[in-house]
Design a protein around this motif. Structure first.
Motif, mmCIF file in Angstrom:
data_model
loop_
_atom_site.group_PDB
_atom_site.id
_atom_site.type_symbol
_atom_site.label_atom_id
_atom_site.label_comp_id
_atom_site.label_asym_id
_atom_site.label_seq_id
_atom_site.Cartn_x
_atom_site.Cartn_y
_atom_site.Cartn_z
ATOM 1 N N ASP A 68 0.877 -1.082 0.047
ATOM 2 C CA ASP A 68 0.099 0.124 -0.112
ATOM 3 C C ASP A 68 1.072 1.190 -0.143
ATOM 4 O O ASP A 68 1.266 1.852 1.057
ATOM 5 C CB ASP A 68 -0.907 -0.026 1.243
ATOM 6 C CG ASP A 68 -1.959 0.952 1.239
ATOM 7 O OD1 ASP A 68 -2.039 2.172 0.290
ATOM 8 O OD2 ASP A 68 -2.987 1.016 1.985
ATOM 9 N N GLY A 69 1.359 1.748 -1.150
ATOM 10 C CA GLY A 69 2.402 2.662 -1.205
ATOM 11 C C GLY A 69 3.754 2.288 -1.562
ATOM 12 O O GLY A 69 3.882 1.009 -1.500
ATOM 13 N N ALA A 70 4.434 2.878 -1.285
ATOM 14 C CA ALA A 70 6.191 2.537 -1.583
ATOM 15 C C ALA A 70 6.723 1.625 -0.641
ATOM 16 O O ALA A 70 7.523 0.793 -0.976
ATOM 17 C CB ALA A 70 6.942 3.717 -2.003
ATOM 18 N N SER A 71 6.312 2.031 0.658
ATOM 19 C CA SER A 71 7.188 1.180 1.866
ATOM 20 C C SER A 71 6.162 0.712 2.879
ATOM 21 O O SER A 71 6.687 0.509 3.883
ATOM 22 C CB SER A 71 8.037 2.496 2.289
ATOM 23 O OG SER A 71 7.448 3.409 2.841
ATOM 24 N N LEU A 72 5.044 0.471 2.482
ATOM 25 C CA LEU A 72 4.224 -0.143 3.519
ATOM 26 C C LEU A 72 3.600 -1.433 2.918
ATOM 27 O O LEU A 72 3.000 -1.619 1.911
ATOM 28 C CB LEU A 72 2.823 0.948 3.911
ATOM 29 C CG LEU A 72 1.869 0.269 4.844
ATOM 30 C CD1 LEU A 72 2.229 -0.125 6.080
ATOM 31 C CD2 LEU A 72 0.657 1.186 4.862
ATOM 32 N N LEU A 73 3.760 -2.604 3.807
ATOM 33 C CA LEU A 73 3.424 -3.837 3.603
ATOM 34 C C LEU A 73 2.141 -4.202 4.730
ATOM 35 O O LEU A 73 2.465 -4.093 5.662
ATOM 36 C CB LEU A 73 4.316 -4.884 3.450
ATOM 37 C CG LEU A 73 3.762 -6.242 3.232
ATOM 38 C CD1 LEU A 73 3.643 -6.298 1.626
ATOM 39 C CD2 LEU A 73 4.710 -7.368 3.714
#
Length: 288
Positions: A68-73
């Motif tokens: 969810d976005g570049a750096s959130l899992l």
């Protein structure tokens, strides 16, 4: 059997969503929901599939991760695998190694609210508490109060208004009419209802989308927003009540949402609409 990590193909997305739906249980913390994928469908099936990771053993899905976005899992796990140490260690290792394509190098976060073994493995890998979230739940076994505003279910004729209210409710929103049509054309949208609330002057003042995960299961509100020009009049409570009523009519057992704990206005709105806040939970964070 070994645990396999893969990126699903676009035709596999409905199966992933059905599996996520089966993992939604009233007694569990709020985790990644099929409605989250339904809302993200606005970027298109191919792009959505590219952001998903599935961990499986012997052909059975055990966990799903959404970038969810570049750096959130954001991770959802099969409740029956909550104590699976091998699975937990594999997810934690995959999240830690940028070469595995789960998260990039550098600063990153993991949302993992279900799975005792998984949470322990992430902690042991050196991740520290990050952003705080407040899960809120309303049981739907009793009648829901009248929202007190005129409501419309959004179809193509109201899509532009829906987009305008969405963008006026969230400063970072990138919602467009094209995105609405892409989302509405996706198979997960059949389990959704899109609501607009109007004030006494006939102005569209608030919006919400609800997502069912099937009768007898928790339904998700994502998103809910009030037009910035019409705040402070109780419209947030009204559209939240309308969303809960809609989920009740769809057969959901509970209505669930997870709000940023720092957003006191959001948590107060949900509480005013009969939602019960549960203990605050932190994402896991990795610094640079």
């Amino acid at each position: 059997m070994a645990i396999i990590l893969k990126t699903p193909r676009p035709p596999e997305l409905p199966e992933v969503a059905r599996t996520l739906g089966a993992w939604q249980l009233d007694w569990l913390p709020v985790q990644l929901h099929p409605g989250d994928l339904g809302w993200a469908w606005q970027i298109g099936a191919r792009n959505l599939a590219a952001r998903l990771r599935v961990w499986a053993r012997d052909g059975k899905m055990l966990a799903v991760g959404f970038q969810d976005g570049a750096s959130l899992l954001r991770v959802a796990i099969d409740p029956e695998a909550s104590l699976d140490a091998e699975l937990a260690a594999r997810i934690a290792a995959d999240a830690a190694d940028p070469k595995r394509g789960v998260l990039p190098a550098g600063e990153a976060s993991v949302e993992a609210r279900v799975g005792e073994a998984l949470r322990q493995s992430i902690k042991e890998a050196g991740w520290t508490p990050g952003e705080l979230w407040t899960p809120l739940v309303r049981e739907l076994g009793q009648p829901v109060e009248d929202p007190g505003l005129r409501l419309e279910v959004v179809g193509p004729n109201l899509a532009q208004t829906r987009v305008e209210v969405q963008n006026a409710s969230f400063g970072t929103s990138r919602f467009t009419l094209d995105r609405w049509h892409t989302m509405a054309a996706g198979p997960l949208y059949a389990q959704a209802r899109r609501l607009l609330a109007y004030d006494a002057a006939g102005r569209a003042v608030a919006t919400a989308t609800v997502w069912s995960s099937g009768p007898g299961s928790p339904g998700l509100i994502e998103p809910m927003g009030v037009h910035r020009a019409h705040r402070g009049h109780g419209h947030g409570r009204a559209i939240t009540l309308a969303a809960a009523l809609c989920l009740q009519q769809l057969g959901s057992s509970t209505a669930v949402v997870c709000a940023e704990s720092a957003n006191k206005g959001a948590t107060a709105t949900y509480t005013a609409a009969g939602f019960k806040p549960f203990p605050v939970v932190a994402d896991f964070h990795r610094g640079l």
